[in-house]
Structure formats: structure tokens, C-alpha cells
Design a protein around this motif. Structure first.
Motif, PDB file in Angstrom:
ATOM      1  N   PHE A 128      57.219  48.685  39.017  1.00  0.00           N
ATOM      2  CA  PHE A 128      57.664  49.628  37.994  1.00  0.00           C
ATOM      3  C   PHE A 128      56.488  50.068  37.124  1.00  0.00           C
ATOM      4  CE2 PHE A 128      59.111  50.357  33.616  1.00  0.00           C
ATOM      5  CZ  PHE A 128      59.943  51.445  33.814  1.00  0.00           C
ATOM      6  N   ILE A 129      55.664  49.115  36.726  1.00  0.00           N
ATOM      7  CA  ILE A 129      54.494  49.433  35.897  1.00  0.00           C
ATOM      8  C   ILE A 129      53.553  50.363  36.651  1.00  0.00           C
ATOM      9  CG2 ILE A 129      52.406  48.468  34.834  1.00  0.00           C
ATOM     10  CD1 ILE A 129      54.173  45.966  34.173  1.00  0.00           C
ATOM     11  N   THR A 160      48.363  39.533  36.627  1.00  0.00           N
ATOM     12  CA  THR A 160      48.191  39.627  35.174  1.00  0.00           C
ATOM     13  C   THR A 160      49.492  39.318  34.460  1.00  0.00           C
ATOM     14  OG1 THR A 160      46.463  41.289  35.507  1.00  0.00           O
ATOM     15  CG2 THR A 160      47.407  41.116  33.295  1.00  0.00           C
ATOM     16  N   LEU A 161      50.593  39.830  34.969  1.00  0.00           N
ATOM     17  CA  LEU A 161      51.906  39.588  34.378  1.00  0.00           C
ATOM     18  C   LEU A 161      52.240  38.095  34.392  1.00  0.00           C
ATOM     19  CD1 LEU A 161      54.513  40.644  33.154  1.00  0.00           C
ATOM     20  CD2 LEU A 161      55.311  41.165  35.464  1.00  0.00           C
ATOM     21  N   ILE A 181      59.508  39.699  38.915  1.00  0.00           N
ATOM     22  CA  ILE A 181      58.098  39.953  38.598  1.00  0.00           C
ATOM     23  C   ILE A 181      57.534  41.001  39.550  1.00  0.00           C
ATOM     24  CG2 ILE A 181      55.791  38.908  38.642  1.00  0.00           C
ATOM     25  CD1 ILE A 181      57.080  36.396  37.369  1.00  0.00           C
ATOM     26  N   ASP A 182      57.865  40.909  40.840  1.00  0.00           N
ATOM     27  CA  ASP A 182      57.404  41.922  41.806  1.00  0.00           C
ATOM     28  C   ASP A 182      57.925  43.308  41.449  1.00  0.00           C
ATOM     29  OD1 ASP A 182      55.855  40.234  43.409  1.00  0.00           O
ATOM     30  OD2 ASP A 182      57.477  39.867  44.847  1.00  0.00           O
ATOM     31  N   PRO A 235      49.557  46.835  42.563  1.00  0.00           N
ATOM     32  CA  PRO A 235      50.671  45.974  42.145  1.00  0.00           C
ATOM     33  C   PRO A 235      50.336  44.483  42.186  1.00  0.00           C
ATOM     34  CG  PRO A 235      51.435  47.617  43.715  1.00  0.00           C
ATOM     35  CD  PRO A 235      49.946  47.735  43.646  1.00  0.00           C
ATOM     36  N   VAL A 236      49.476  44.077  43.094  1.00  0.00           N
ATOM     37  CA  VAL A 236      49.108  42.655  43.182  1.00  0.00           C
ATOM     38  C   VAL A 236      48.349  42.232  41.921  1.00  0.00           C
ATOM     39  CG1 VAL A 236      47.757  40.954  44.467  1.00  0.00           C
ATOM     40  CG2 VAL A 236      49.104  42.657  45.701  1.00  0.00           C
ATOM     41  N   ILE A 237      47.451  43.082  41.458  1.00  0.00           N
ATOM     42  CA  ILE A 237      46.691  42.775  40.243  1.00  0.00           C
ATOM     43  C   ILE A 237      47.612  42.769  39.029  1.00  0.00           C
ATOM     44  CG2 ILE A 237      44.875  43.615  38.694  1.00  0.00           C
ATOM     45  CD1 ILE A 237      43.433  44.622  41.254  1.00  0.00           C
TER      46      ILE A 237
END
Length: 100
Positions: free
Chosen positions: A84-85, A9-10, A78-79, A3-5
């Protein structure tokens, strides 16, 4: 996927879209809700951000709005979007493994 990556990127994708559009971009952090806090980030722009993100990191179905929770209709931070992604990709991976 980490999730951090995905979050990093987001943030990069959102910043680039605002820059390329000649629009102001507030400082982006995990607590920012793009739909509510980024100028002119609306249903015309979020699919572009999703496609760019998909080409960089992951296969995201075209009909999935990663920025708004489908059930509650509330904007995601954003988090939350990064989480979710990651969940979406995990489910896709599990489905592919089960089909193999």
C-alpha cells in the motif's frame, strides 16, 4: 520504492515502538496484522508508527491509516501495508510529475 525494503523498515519501526513502550512484540513477518496481532497497537499508536516510517522512508499523509484498508475496514498485514505504501508513493510521484 521496493516493497521488501519498506517491509523491513516497517518491521524495524514496529519492533522499536514495542520495545520503547515496554510491551511484548511477537515475531514479526509479512503475514502479521499489526492492528490485530501486536499488543496495544491501536489508533493511538499507529499514527506514531506512520510518522516514524514517513521520516525514514516516505512522505505519508497524516490522515492516511496505512494499517487498515479504508474501503473494507479490514486490518492489513505487514506485506499488504508495504504494498500500500509503495502504491501510495507511486501515485504521489506520478502526480508530482504531471504537475511539473
Amino acid at each position: 520504492m521496493d516493497p521488501v525494503i519498506v517491509k523491513e523498515t516497517l518491521i524495524k519501526v514496529l519492533s522499536q515502538i514495542q520495545t520503547d513502550s515496554g510491551l511484548e512484540c511477537p515475531p514479526l513477518s509479512g503475514a502479521i496484522k499489526p492492528v490485530e496481532n501486536i499488543p496495544k497497537f491501536d489508533s493511538n499508536v499507529w499514527p506514531v508508527a506512520t510518522r516514524i516510517l514517513a521520516t525514514e522512508k516516505a512522505e505519508i499523509p497524516k490522515d492516511v491509516n496505512i494499517f487498515v484498508d479504508e474501503t473494507t475496514k479490514l486490518a492489513r498485514t505487514i506485506d499488504e501495508t508495504a504494498g500500500f505504501i509503495c502504491d501510495l508513493l507511486k501515485k504521489q510521484s506520478e502526480q508530482k510529475a504531471a504537475a511539473a
